[in-house]
Design an enzyme around this catalytic site. Structure first.
Site, mmCIF file in Angstrom:
data_model
loop_
_atom_site.group_PDB
_atom_site.id
_atom_site.type_symbol
_atom_site.label_atom_id
_atom_site.label_comp_id
_atom_site.label_asym_id
_atom_site.label_seq_id
_atom_site.Cartn_x
_atom_site.Cartn_y
_atom_site.Cartn_z
ATOM 1 N N ASP A 184 101.679 -125.274 14.763
ATOM 2 C CA ASP A 184 100.947 -124.115 15.283
ATOM 3 C C ASP A 184 101.097 -122.969 14.300
ATOM 4 O OD1 ASP A 184 99.757 -123.487 18.277
ATOM 5 O OD2 ASP A 184 100.415 -121.652 17.268
ATOM 6 N N THR A 189 90.526 -125.915 30.014
ATOM 7 C CA THR A 189 90.553 -127.293 30.495
ATOM 8 C C THR A 189 91.434 -128.031 29.507
ATOM 9 O OG1 THR A 189 88.745 -128.195 29.166
ATOM 10 C CG2 THR A 189 88.121 -127.099 31.211
ATOM 11 N N HIS A 247 78.453 -131.896 22.706
ATOM 12 C CA HIS A 247 79.411 -131.538 23.749
ATOM 13 C C HIS A 247 79.135 -130.066 24.052
ATOM 14 C CE1 HIS A 247 82.955 -130.910 26.114
ATOM 15 N NE2 HIS A 247 83.426 -130.011 25.265
#
Ligand SMILES: NC(=O)c1ccc[n+]([C@@H]2O[C@H](COP(=O)([O-])OP(=O)(O)OC[C@H]3O[C@@H](n4cnc5c(N)ncnc54)[C@H](O)[C@@H]3O)[C@@H](O)[C@H]2O)c1
Length: 317
Positions: free
Chosen positions: A37, A233, A178
């Site tokens: 990260d 999500t 998508h």
């Protein structure tokens, strides 16, 4: 005899990255997971937390933190670092941020000597997958986006509720972007091998209230239903990423609707969109070209046009 370790790096240790890692640890999909990260402490904390699962699992996955420069020996790099759209924005609205983030991640990974497979979830996933392909210089079969895998799963879940059956007994795909222009290829949806269109024709009275247009809309909007309520999500897409990684690492040859770079398939070239593909050890082994009917072909072309416009708007030099 020493067996080669299966190693996966997850870049982006937020909700999607950590859900993916948790799913992989639970299913013992690989031997090592490296969490990455831009905030190193976040990657380290996720790695530490995940490593505490081991005592309660059947097998051990080593989880540790690293950086994009440590990716040389990885079999797969999963990319989940990205910008989330704000309320009122579509996935395409975060394109500029996505481009900056993707370049800053993929360049050091390639420079590290990484020679594996990229699996991408960061949005807008079709465009980010295309970007990763362009920046990395890897062959197209080694750059895979999650594409409409999650939308196809949402479709199966909706149909499983309508027909009171297990979602895994439904076969079918949402195809294309998508995003807003995706569509359901109803001519290829089967339940227990039987085409849904035949079932509806045969049992008109029983299913007279079933509105396929509404189901397709619910499939497309399911992500927003979740996002507007909890701001993200992550469990579903985390599982989809783990499923794709498993099919690669175990050479499973699963057919999954992923975002793939098209080179003539479906009459399209130089774009990336959601189509079914055989996922195996080398990445995408083959794309499946479904015989779409006229209406579906028109929707597929329209969706590709939208993706192409976004790709054309990127200056990739
Ligand atoms: N494809 C799909 O179906 C799908 C579903 C859900 C979310 N997403 C996308 O996944 C991405 C992540 O979502 P999230 O909910 O986990 O967000 P999040 O904010 O929880 O996590 C993102 C993480 O990425 C890190 N990050 C950002 N820039 C980075 C960089 N340059 N290098 C390394 N790390 C960096 C952040 O520090 C953060 O920890 C978003 O783009 C989101 O839209 C895709």
């Amino acid at each position: 005899m020493k067996r080669k370790s299966r190693k996966v790096a997850i870049v982006g240790s937020g909700l999607v990255g950590s859900s993916c890692a948790y799913s992989m640890v639970n299913q013992a999909i690989c031997d090592e997971i490296m969490m990455v990260d831009r905030t190193y402490d976040r990657a380290m904390a996720q790695a530490l937390d995940l490593s505490h699962c081991t005592d309660f699992m059947g097998t051990r996955t080593k989880v540790y933190a690293g950086t994009t420069s440590d990716c040389a020996g990885m079999d797969i790099v999963i990319l989940t670092a990205g910008a989330n759209p704000k309320p009122g924005q579509t996935r395409l609205d975060v394109l500029d941020d996505a481009k900056t983030i993707t370049r800053s991640i993929v360049t050091p990974i390639v420079e590290s000597g990484f020679d594996g497979i990229f699996v991408i979830a960061a949005n807008p996933v079709d465009i980010v997958t295309y970007l990763v392909w362009q920046i990395s210089g890897l062959p197209r079969h080694r750059v895979i986006g999650t594409g409409t895998s999650i939308d196809s799963s949402r479709l199966k879940t909706l149909l499983s509720e309508v027909f009171s059956i297990d979602p895994r007994s439904v076969n079918g795909y949402a195809l294309g972007e998508h995003g807003e222009s995706q569509f359901v290829a109803w001519s290829h949806v089967t339940i227990g091998g039987k085409p849904i269109l035949h079932i509806l024709d045969q049992h008109r009275e029983r299913f007279k209230h079933l509105d396929l247009g509404d189901l397709a809309r619910k499939t497309k909007d399911a992500g927003w239903e979740i996002f507007t309520r909890k701001g993200s999500t992550h469990f579903g897409i985390g599982s989809a990423l783990a499923y794709i990684a498993r099919s690669i690492l175990n050479d499973e040859h699963k057919i999954i609707a992923v975002s793939a770079i098209l080179d003539g398939e479906y009459g399209q070239k130089g774009i990336c969109t959601g189509v079914p593909a055989i996922i195996a050890g080398e990445g995408i082994q083959e794309l499946l070209e479904l015989n779409l009917n006229e209406e579906e072909s028109a929707k597929f072309t329209a969706s590709c046009d939208i993706i192409r416009r976004s790709i054309d708007s990127l200056s990739l030099s």
